[in-house]
Design a protein around this motif. Structure first.
Motif, PDB file in Angstrom:
ATOM      1  N   TYR A   1      17.093  30.143 -18.206  1.00  0.00           N
ATOM      2  CA  TYR A   1      17.289  29.043 -19.148  1.00  0.00           C
ATOM      3  C   TYR A   1      18.604  28.325 -18.846  1.00  0.00           C
ATOM      4  CZ  TYR A   1      13.611  29.488 -22.748  1.00  0.00           C
ATOM      5  OH  TYR A   1      12.430  29.456 -23.449  1.00  0.00           O
ATOM      6  N   GLU A   2      19.660  29.109 -18.653  1.00  0.00           N
ATOM      7  CA  GLU A   2      20.966  28.510 -18.403  1.00  0.00           C
ATOM      8  C   GLU A   2      20.965  27.675 -17.130  1.00  0.00           C
ATOM      9  OE1 GLU A   2      25.423  29.980 -17.089  1.00  0.00           O
ATOM     10  OE2 GLU A   2      24.281  31.240 -18.469  1.00  0.00           O
TER      11      GLU A   2
ATOM     12  N   SER B   1      15.742  35.682 -27.460  1.00  0.00           N
ATOM     13  CA  SER B   1      15.051  35.904 -26.198  1.00  0.00           C
ATOM     14  C   SER B   1      14.935  37.402 -25.933  1.00  0.00           C
ATOM     15  CB  SER B   1      15.812  35.247 -25.040  1.00  0.00           C
ATOM     16  OG  SER B   1      15.982  33.861 -25.267  1.00  0.00           O
ATOM     17  N   ASN B   2      13.709  37.847 -25.717  1.00  0.00           N
ATOM     18  CA  ASN B   2      13.457  39.246 -25.359  1.00  0.00           C
ATOM     19  C   ASN B   2      13.117  39.281 -23.869  1.00  0.00           C
ATOM     20  OD1 ASN B   2      12.508  41.830 -24.896  1.00  0.00           O
ATOM     21  ND2 ASN B   2      11.427  41.972 -26.858  1.00  0.00           N
ATOM     22  N   GLU B   3      14.071  39.715 -23.054  1.00  0.00           N
ATOM     23  CA  GLU B   3      13.865  39.731 -21.606  1.00  0.00           C
ATOM     24  C   GLU B   3      13.586  41.140 -21.074  1.00  0.00           C
ATOM     25  OE1 GLU B   3      17.238  38.112 -19.570  1.00  0.00           O
ATOM     26  OE2 GLU B   3      18.655  39.541 -20.418  1.00  0.00           O
ATOM     27  N   THR B   4      13.180  42.022 -21.956  1.00  0.00           N
ATOM     28  CA  THR B   4      12.935  43.412 -21.566  1.00  0.00           C
ATOM     29  C   THR B   4      11.931  43.517 -20.427  1.00  0.00           C
ATOM     30  OG1 THR B   4      13.386  44.095 -23.849  1.00  0.00           O
ATOM     31  CG2 THR B   4      12.284  45.696 -22.414  1.00  0.00           C
ATOM     32  N   ALA B   5      10.851  42.702 -20.495  1.00  0.00           N
ATOM     33  CA  ALA B   5       9.781  42.805 -19.498  1.00  0.00           C
ATOM     34  C   ALA B   5      10.024  41.945 -18.259  1.00  0.00           C
ATOM     35  CB  ALA B   5       8.446  42.418 -20.130  1.00  0.00           C
ATOM     36  N   VAL B   6      11.133  41.199 -18.245  1.00  0.00           N
ATOM     37  CA  VAL B   6      11.444  40.356 -17.088  1.00  0.00           C
ATOM     38  C   VAL B   6      11.928  41.252 -15.946  1.00  0.00           C
ATOM     39  CG1 VAL B   6      12.906  38.492 -16.197  1.00  0.00           C
ATOM     40  CG2 VAL B   6      12.051  38.403 -18.561  1.00  0.00           C
TER      41      VAL B   6
ATOM     42  N   LYS C   1      11.083  35.510 -11.119  1.00  0.00           N
ATOM     43  CA  LYS C   1      10.670  34.711  -9.961  1.00  0.00           C
ATOM     44  C   LYS C   1       9.315  34.067 -10.243  1.00  0.00           C
ATOM     45  CE  LYS C   1      13.487  37.311  -6.771  1.00  0.00           C
ATOM     46  NZ  LYS C   1      13.670  37.814  -5.412  1.00  0.00           N
ATOM     47  N   ALA C   2       9.020  33.034  -9.485  1.00  0.00           N
ATOM     48  CA  ALA C   2       7.810  32.235  -9.719  1.00  0.00           C
ATOM     49  C   ALA C   2       6.593  33.128  -9.936  1.00  0.00           C
ATOM     50  CB  ALA C   2       7.575  31.299  -8.550  1.00  0.00           C
ATOM     51  N   GLY C   3       5.884  32.883 -11.033  1.00  0.00           N
ATOM     52  CA  GLY C   3       4.675  33.631 -11.339  1.00  0.00           C
ATOM     53  C   GLY C   3       4.903  34.910 -12.111  1.00  0.00           C
ATOM     54  N   GLU C   4       6.183  35.328 -12.259  1.00  0.00           N
ATOM     55  CA  GLU C   4       6.490  36.580 -12.962  1.00  0.00           C
ATOM     56  C   GLU C   4       6.741  36.320 -14.444  1.00  0.00           C
ATOM     57  OE1 GLU C   4       6.448  39.696 -11.384  1.00  0.00           O
ATOM     58  OE2 GLU C   4       5.526  38.448  -9.833  1.00  0.00           O
ATOM     59  N   LYS C   5       6.970  37.402 -15.189  1.00  0.00           N
ATOM     60  CA  LYS C   5       7.159  37.292 -16.631  1.00  0.00           C
ATOM     61  C   LYS C   5       8.504  36.664 -16.967  1.00  0.00           C
ATOM     62  CE  LYS C   5       4.211  41.116 -18.151  1.00  0.00           C
ATOM     63  NZ  LYS C   5       4.160  42.411 -18.880  1.00  0.00           N
ATOM     64  N   ASN C   6       8.487  35.764 -17.949  1.00  0.00           N
ATOM     65  CA  ASN C   6       9.700  35.198 -18.515  1.00  0.00           C
ATOM     66  C   ASN C   6      10.058  35.938 -19.799  1.00  0.00           C
ATOM     67  OD1 ASN C   6      10.627  32.700 -17.021  1.00  0.00           O
ATOM     68  ND2 ASN C   6       8.476  32.178 -17.293  1.00  0.00           N
ATOM     69  N   SER C   7      11.234  35.633 -20.324  1.00  0.00           N
ATOM     70  CA  SER C   7      11.595  36.144 -21.640  1.00  0.00           C
ATOM     71  C   SER C   7      10.599  35.655 -22.680  1.00  0.00           C
ATOM     72  CB  SER C   7      12.994  35.662 -22.040  1.00  0.00           C
ATOM     73  OG  SER C   7      13.988  36.223 -21.235  1.00  0.00           O
ATOM     74  N   GLU C   8      10.310  36.505 -23.643  1.00  0.00           N
ATOM     75  CA  GLU C   8       9.530  36.086 -24.804  1.00  0.00           C
ATOM     76  C   GLU C   8      10.517  35.521 -25.817  1.00  0.00           C
ATOM     77  OE1 GLU C   8       7.254  39.350 -26.238  1.00  0.00           O
ATOM     78  OE2 GLU C   8       6.116  39.575 -24.378  1.00  0.00           O
TER      79      GLU C   8
ATOM     80  N   TYR D   1       5.990  28.399 -25.416  1.00  0.00           N
ATOM     81  CA  TYR D   1       6.352  29.323 -24.343  1.00  0.00           C
ATOM     82  C   TYR D   1       7.840  29.210 -24.013  1.00  0.00           C
ATOM     83  CZ  TYR D   1       5.999  32.004 -20.033  1.00  0.00           C
ATOM     84  OH  TYR D   1       6.166  32.957 -19.058  1.00  0.00           O
ATOM     85  N   TYR D   2       8.337  27.962 -23.926  1.00  0.00           N
ATOM     86  CA  TYR D   2       9.765  27.712 -23.735  1.00  0.00           C
ATOM     87  C   TYR D   2      10.323  27.004 -24.969  1.00  0.00           C
ATOM     88  CZ  TYR D   2       9.174  28.493 -18.644  1.00  0.00           C
ATOM     89  OH  TYR D   2       8.908  29.016 -17.405  1.00  0.00           O
ATOM     90  N   ILE D   3      11.554  27.374 -25.361  1.00  0.00           N
ATOM     91  CA  ILE D   3      12.283  26.649 -26.414  1.00  0.00           C
ATOM     92  C   ILE D   3      13.646  26.299 -25.828  1.00  0.00           C
ATOM     93  CG2 ILE D   3      12.991  26.604 -28.833  1.00  0.00           C
ATOM     94  CD1 ILE D   3      11.247  29.057 -29.315  1.00  0.00           C
TER      95      ILE D   3
END
Length: 708
Positions: free
Chosen positions: A175-176, A199-204, A227-234, A258-260
């Motif tokens: 995001y930054e 932001s929950n980035e546990t699964a990133v 990285k492209a196609g991978e999980k983002n923060s919830e 999905y993004y805020i």
């Protein structure tokens, strides 16, 4: 991904007798220019503040003379509260990523004279005054807090913040980097609530970077990097009310969520704006949150058949809560005026040019103040536009690059102007554009360069195979002989919406290019398809095929140059950093028959290795578009390399990972290709620190002298 600005201001000792531009002079700071730091208009519109070595000083617009000191001491930055009764001062800081840093702050209350340490003098991130000036919100250890400035009581808003897991009010790495800011919270206008993004980035997936230093065993830098196609923060939007001390999750299920990336306050109490997007960034919802009830209303959706520039938002609410919005709907970026309910009132600016900066709205004259390309895509001019009549008035020169810092009452502004031939000049003007006084110039810098035989850029256009006219500049030796054959060194960046062919002063690479010109090279730059400020069709033709048209245009430009009588077509080289390094890597593979030599610094070599937000904005995911990813990777064409190639990367690059150069190197090795490689230990994407830059530029210079 953002363009790397190459600073050439590291100090080493040298004697400067020769009347030429040398690397020693460049890195001694001999050619360093001057500026004015931290300009901010004060509320009365008659004074402005600047940062000086002795503190924050106040100057008069009318006389341009110093009116006194606001605070004394050494400070890195400052922020006033709305009525300027208090000032927030940054005393020391430690950088984290591109925008984020840890800082130690204090607040000075001008009425009482009291100085309050924020968070008891401990490090915080992203502090922000409440609009009434009674409190400061901040983030510490990924949790939200606010401090009462009267009692100094600190209230903790969240408790679940944890590194690499939960962030509250703070952007994660992607995001930054790609939305352009670290703060993800905002106060309401009446200071009774805060809306923030959790932001929950546990699964990133986690990125691991070894840090060598001087320890016996390397340590690790660990951070979440999707990285492209991978999980983002919830992500979720949270509403905290100060009166109840309670936080509620806002229900965004009926909207894009999905993004805020953005949180704004309006001109009305009890309202906050959220801008949201789905993973495919071709539409953004503009949502109004009622912070008393938590109810959400969609004002409108901004959409595009390719992508929305979610990292470039123009939004300002006027006193009646109508608002100004920037969009590319008609093929160029222009301003639109909406009522408070999201109904379009009118398009404010129109024409075959773009609004490149929005400075504000003057309610007395009903005019917006803007910077535009009305003087041509390589120039920037300052204008004012009446939002009712559409009448446009030019305030600056028609050419060059002109920017403005307006007083709060819009009666004055400080104009910074430059061109490719003239460094920055700072001029005080009145609201009509009339010059009142020159505040500072860089004539001394220019005289030094001219005495050392500086040459300036010549601007022109080159056709590509699609029939477009590509903006270009060229730098020729002082004693240029049209009957002689010169080697050509091409520079470019080429990334989406970027621009390198601009009529502005470049006190960085352009001085190095002058050094190369004095060594007998011609240096040139071409902005091909995908670059900015020539309309959305030119910029967005690269959608789903990032790299394809960009390298086609660099090859076409090199071939065009090769047909000119004064260019040796067998001695053409290319250089770039980041996206530009990606282009240089493609040039030495896909364009191996055209380019003899190339230097790629910190290149992306496979878009699968770059982050989600940036890459998917232009390419969608690898799962959706595998051909677009693989067909435009230089690794795919490693077997084609046949020129002289220098690959450079910092091992601690958190942005474009060292992995990119490792994969490309392995592909070249397995194809038995010879090339040079330079790794910079523990250096990030900018590759600087100590004597790093002087060594780097000497390395590149020597490589060119030997191989081009």
């Amino acid at each position: 991904m953002k363009k790397i600005f190459l600073s050439l201001s590291i100090v080493i000792s040298a004697s400067f007798l020769a009347q030429e531009i040398t690397l020693d002079k460049i890195y001694s700071g001999y050619y360093r220019g001057k500026g004015i730091t931290g300009i901010a208009s004060l509320k009365n519109g008659e004074n402005y503040a600047v940062i000086e070595p002795t503190g924050i000083s106040k100057y008069s617009y009318k006389t341009s003379q110093k009116d006194g000191d606001i605070v004394t001491g050494r400070f890195q930055s400052y922020i006033f509260n709305d009525d300027e009764s208090k000032i927030l001062l940054l005393k020391e800081s430690e950088p984290i990523y591109r925008h984020s840093f840890l800082g130690k702050f204090e607040v000075k209350d001008f009425k009482s004279g009291k100085i309050i340490s924020l968070n008891k003098g401990n490090y915080v991130q992203e502090p922000s005054f409440s609009p009434d000036g009674s409190k400061v919100a901040f983030i510490a250890d990924n949790n939200m807090y606010y401090q009462d400035l009267q009692t100094e009581k600190i209230t903790q808003i969240t408790t679940d913040g944890k590194k690499n897991q939960i962030l509250n009010g703070l952007a994660d790495w992607v995001y930054e980097e790609e939305f352009g800011h670290a703060q993800l919270y905002e106060w309401t206008k009446n200071s009774d609530a805060i809306v923030f993004v959790k932001s929950n980035e546990t699964a990133v997936p986690e990125m691991l970077i070894p840090i060598y230093g001087k320890q016996l065993y390397p340590s690790e830098m660990r951070f979440k990097y999707p990285k492209a196609g991978e999980k983002n923060s919830e992500v979720s939007a949270q509403l905290f009310r100060l009166d109840s001390g309670k936080t509620m999750t806002l229900n965004l299920s009926n909207f894009k969520n999905y993004y805020i990336p953005n949180v704004y306050k309006t001109a009305k109490a009890d309202e906050i704006i959220l801008i949201t997007s789905e993973r495919i960034q071709n539409a953004s919802d503009v949502l109004k949150v009622n912070t008393k009830t938590g109810n959400i209303t969609k004002l409108f959706t901004e959409s595009d058949k390719r992508w929305i520039d979610t990292d470039n938002v123009t939004l300002e609410f006027l006193d009646d809560n109508s608002f100004i919005w920037g969009a590319e709907r008609d093929g160029n970026r222009h301003l639109y005026w909406y009522d408070q309910n999201g109904k379009l009132k009118k398009q404010i600016t129109k024409g075959n040019w773009e609004v490149t900066n929005y400075y504000g709205y003057n309610p007395k004259t009903k005019e917006v103040l803007v910077q535009t390309t009305e003087g041509g895509s390589t120039n920037r001019v300052i204008s004012k536009v009446n939002i009712e009549s559409g009448k446009m008035t030019l305030l600056s020169a028609k050419t060059g690059t002109n920017s403005a810092n307006f007083s709060k009452n819009y009666n004055y502004y400080i104009e910074t102007s430059s061109s490719a031939a003239k460094p920055n000049t700072f001029v005080l003007k009145d609201g009509s554009g009339k010059m009142l006084k020159e505040l500072q110039n860089n004539e001394e810098q220019l005289k030094k360069l001219q005495a050392d035989q500086m040459v300036t850029k010549e601007f022109f256009t080159i056709p590509n195979e699609a029939g477009d006219q590509m903006n270009a500049w060229i730098m020729k030796p002082k004693d240029f002989d049209p009957n002689k054959k010169y080697p050509l060194f091409m520079f470019q960046y080429s990334g989406p919406g970027s621009q390198q062919v601009a009529n502005s002063w470049d006190g960085g690479n352009a001085i190095w290019f002058n050094h190369l010109v004095q060594k007998g090279y011609i240096v040139a730059c071409v902005d091909g398809r995908g670059t900015g400020y020539k309309g959305t069709d030119y910029k967005k033709v690269t959608y789903m095929d990032l790299g394809k048209y960009e390298i086609d245009d660099q090859i076409a430009a090199a071939k065009w140059f090769g047909k000119q009588s004064y260019i040796n077509k067998d001695r053409i080289g290319i250089f770039g950093w980041s996206f530009g390094g990606y282009m240089a890597s493609l040039a030495l593979t896909k364009g191996a028959d055209v380019f003899k030599t190339g230097i790629a610094v910190a290149p992306v070599t496979n878009w699968r290795y770059y982050d989600t937000v940036y890459t998917e904005r232009f390419m969608r995911t690898p799962q959706e578009n595998p051909k677009g990813y693989d067909d435009n990777s230089p690794t795919t064409y490693a077997q084609l390399l046949k020129g002289n190639f220098l690959l450079i990367h910092g091992t601690a690059d958190d942005n474009v990972h060292f992995q990119n150069s490792m994969e490309f190197s392995e592909a070249l090795i397995q194809n038995k290709k010879q090339f040079e490689f330079m790794a910079y230990p523990d250096k990030n994407h900018g590759i600087y620190g100590g004597q790093t830059r002087p060594q780097l530029y000497q390395k590149m210079t020597d490589f060119l002298l030997k191989n081009l």
